[in-house]
Design a protein around this motif. Structure first.
Motif, PDB file in Angstrom:
ATOM      1  N   UNK A   1       0.786  -1.252   0.058  1.00  0.00           N
ATOM      2  CA  UNK A   1       0.039   0.145  -0.073  1.00  0.00           C
ATOM      3  C   UNK A   1       0.936   1.202   0.147  1.00  0.00           C
ATOM      4  N   UNK A   2       1.930   1.416   0.867  1.00  0.00           N
ATOM      5  CA  UNK A   2       2.813   2.439   0.804  1.00  0.00           C
ATOM      6  C   UNK A   2       3.553   2.273  -0.655  1.00  0.00           C
ATOM      7  N   UNK A   3       3.992   1.476  -1.052  1.00  0.00           N
ATOM      8  CA  UNK A   3       4.710   1.400  -2.411  1.00  0.00           C
ATOM      9  C   UNK A   3       4.088   1.923  -3.434  1.00  0.00           C
ATOM     10  N   UNK A   4       2.565   1.722  -3.372  1.00  0.00           N
ATOM     11  CA  UNK A   4       1.551   2.297  -4.450  1.00  0.00           C
ATOM     12  C   UNK A   4       1.515   3.703  -4.476  1.00  0.00           C
ATOM     13  N   UNK A   5       1.780   4.272  -3.326  1.00  0.00           N
ATOM     14  CA  UNK A   5       1.889   5.662  -3.087  1.00  0.00           C
ATOM     15  C   UNK A   5       3.127   6.386  -3.237  1.00  0.00           C
ATOM     16  N   UNK A   6       4.238   5.505  -3.734  1.00  0.00           N
ATOM     17  CA  UNK A   6       5.574   5.944  -3.957  1.00  0.00           C
ATOM     18  C   UNK A   6       6.333   6.123  -2.739  1.00  0.00           C
ATOM     19  N   UNK A   7       6.096   5.440  -1.661  1.00  0.00           N
ATOM     20  CA  UNK A   7       6.732   5.643  -0.300  1.00  0.00           C
ATOM     21  C   UNK A   7       7.367   4.304   0.409  1.00  0.00           C
ATOM     22  N   UNK A   8       8.357   4.287   0.986  1.00  0.00           N
ATOM     23  CA  UNK A   8       8.588   3.216   1.770  1.00  0.00           C
ATOM     24  C   UNK A   8       7.978   3.456   3.098  1.00  0.00           C
ATOM     25  N   UNK A   9       7.503   2.617   4.037  1.00  0.00           N
ATOM     26  CA  UNK A   9       6.945   2.777   5.152  1.00  0.00           C
ATOM     27  C   UNK A   9       7.992   3.291   6.199  1.00  0.00           C
ATOM     28  N   UNK A  10       9.134   2.342   6.244  1.00  0.00           N
ATOM     29  CA  UNK A  10      10.341   2.702   7.157  1.00  0.00           C
ATOM     30  C   UNK A  10      10.639   4.459   6.905  1.00  0.00           C
ATOM     31  N   UNK A  11      10.709   4.687   5.523  1.00  0.00           N
ATOM     32  CA  UNK A  11      11.280   5.904   5.344  1.00  0.00           C
ATOM     33  C   UNK A  11      10.156   7.227   5.544  1.00  0.00           C
ATOM     34  N   UNK A  12       8.963   6.630   5.666  1.00  0.00           N
ATOM     35  CA  UNK A  12       7.591   7.765   5.954  1.00  0.00           C
ATOM     36  C   UNK A  12       7.794   7.932   7.558  1.00  0.00           C
ATOM     37  N   UNK A  13       8.089   6.879   8.228  1.00  0.00           N
ATOM     38  CA  UNK A  13       8.039   6.879   9.761  1.00  0.00           C
ATOM     39  C   UNK A  13       9.209   7.791  10.171  1.00  0.00           C
ATOM     40  N   UNK A  14      10.433   7.634   9.522  1.00  0.00           N
ATOM     41  CA  UNK A  14      11.398   8.399   9.854  1.00  0.00           C
ATOM     42  C   UNK A  14      11.253   9.932   9.543  1.00  0.00           C
ATOM     43  N   UNK A  15      10.823  10.167   8.019  1.00  0.00           N
ATOM     44  CA  UNK A  15      10.445  11.676   7.763  1.00  0.00           C
ATOM     45  C   UNK A  15       9.336  12.264   8.748  1.00  0.00           C
TER      46      UNK A  15
END
Length: 326
Positions: A251-265
C-alpha cells in the motif's frame, strides 16, 4: 588578497581531473565522471565554481567539463547518504539525462528536477556547462498533498518560466553578503518551478483503490499516534490495522513511499517543528528521544540529510530574529 575561483580557472589533465572530481563530490554528492575517450584522463578539461553556501541547507555548483558520461549509482547514493532534489540548469552544450526510467534531452537554458536518492546518468557531447543546485527535500514536498513530483521533465528555455528560473539559478553565483536575499531567491525559485514539477491524479477511483486509500490513511493516523514509541514497526502497524505486513508495504509502495522512510520523515518533521516553535529550549537529544529516536548520532545524520543542516544549526537559524543576517 585571496583569489576568488571562477569558471575561467581551467583544470586540466589527471591532477585537474582529481581536483574537479573531489570538488564535485563535496558540492553535489558522489558521482563517477568518465574522462574523455580520445587521450584518456590527460585530455580532461573542466572547471567548477561552488554556489554561495550562505543559506544553510543549500549547496551546488556551476560545472563545466568535457567528460562524455557522469553517473551516480545506488552504491554512490548509499555512500554519501544525500537526500536532496537537484535543480539542473543547462548553460552551454547539450546533455542527455537518464533518470527514473525516463530520458530528457537538455538544450542550453533548459531545466530539470532530479532526486539525489535515485540513480542518474548524464551524457555529454563535447564541452558542457551546467548549474546544479541542491534543494532540501522538504522544501519541495511540503504542501503538495494529493500530488506527486515529476522528475526528469524539463522546463524549456524558451518558456517564460524557464527564462525566469534560469535567471534565478545564476543569482547563487553572484557575490552577496545578504543571507536574506539568497533565502528570498531560493523561495522564489521553488515557488516558480513547483507547479510545473507536480501533478495530481483526478481520475475516478476504483473500489480497490478506495479500499487501499482507506488503509493508507488509517496507517498514517496509526503512525502519527505512535511516533514517540521507540518500538514502532511495520509489524505493529499491520497488527493495528488487521492486515499483513506484506500488504502494508504494498500500500505504501503504491503511493511511492517506503513505510520505514515515511516513519523516519514524520519523526524528523516533528523534531523540526519543535525546534522552530519551542519557547523553552530543550536539549536536542531530549527532542529526538521524545519522537522515537534512540540513537542521537543516527538522528543527527538523518536530520541533516532531510533538512540540509544539523539539528543545532536548524534550531539556531529558527531562533534568529526576523531580518537578522547571522
Amino acid at each position: 588578497m585571496n583569489h576568488v575561483p571562477t569558471l575561467n580557472d581551467r583544470l586540466q589533465g589527471s591532477a585537474g581531473y582529481q581536483l574537479w572530481e573531489s570538488t564535485l563530490a563535496e558540492q553535489c554528492g558522489a558521482f563517477h565522471p568518465e574522462p574523455p575517450l580520445t587521450r584518456g584522463i590527460e585530455s580532461f578539461e573542466g572547471a567548477i565554481l561552488p554556489a554561495h553556501a550562505a543559506v544553510p541547507g543549500y549547496a551546488g555548483a556551476k560545472i563545466s567539463t568535457n567528460c562524455p558520461h557522469i553517473h551516480r549509482s545506488v552504491k554512490d547514493i548509499k555512500r554519501d547518504g544525500h537526500d536532496f532534489f537537484y535543480i539542473v540548469h543547462q548553460l552551454t552544450g547539450n546533455a542527455v539525462m537518464d533518470h527514473c526510467g525516463t530520458q530528457s534531452v537538455l538544450n542550453p537554458g533548459d531545466l530539470i528536477l532530479l532526486d539525489s536518492s535515485r540513480p542518474s546518468d548524464f551524457y555529454f557531447s563535447g564541452m558542457s556547462e551546467q548549474i546544479s543546485l541542491l534543494i532540501p527535500r522538504h522544501k519541495l514536498e511540503n504542501n503538495v498533498q494529493n500530488t506527486k513530483l515529476i522528475l526528469n521533465q524539463k522546463i524549456c528555455s524558451n518558456s517564460r518560466i524557464g527564462a525566469v528560473a534560469g535567471f534565478i539559478t545564476n543569482q547563487f553565483f553572484i557575490d552577496t553578503d545578504n543571507v536574506n536575499d539568497l533565502e528570498g531567491v531560493t523561495e522564489a525559485l521553488i515557488s516558480l518551478i513547483r507547479p510545473t514539477f507536480t501533478s495530481s491524479d483526478n481520475k475516478p477511483s476504483t473500489y480497490n483503490e478506495k479500499i487501499q486509500k482507506s488503509y493508507f490513511e488509517k496507517a498514517q493516523r496509526c503512525i502519527e499516534a505512535m511516533l514517540s514509541n521507540f518500538e514502532l514497526s511495520p509489524e505493529m502497524i499491520a497488527r493495528e490495522l488487521g492486515t499483513s505486513k506484506r500488504t502494508l508495504h504494498r500500500i505504501f509502495a503504491q503511493n511511492g513511499l517506503s513505510i520505514g522512510r515515511y516513519i523516519l520523515d514524520r519523526r524528523l518533521d516533528k523534531c523540526a517543528s519543535e525546534f522552530e516553535s519551542e519557547s523553552d529550549i530543550q536539549k536536542i537529544s531530549a527532542v529526538a528521544f521524545a519522537w522515537g529516536f534512540n540513537d542521537v548520532s543516527h538522528f543527527s545524520r538523518a536530520f541533516k540529510s532531510r533538512f540540509g543542516v544539523s539539528p543545532r544549526g536548524f534550531r539556531s537559524k529558527a531562533a534568529l530574529p526576523e531580518g537578522s543576517l547571522n
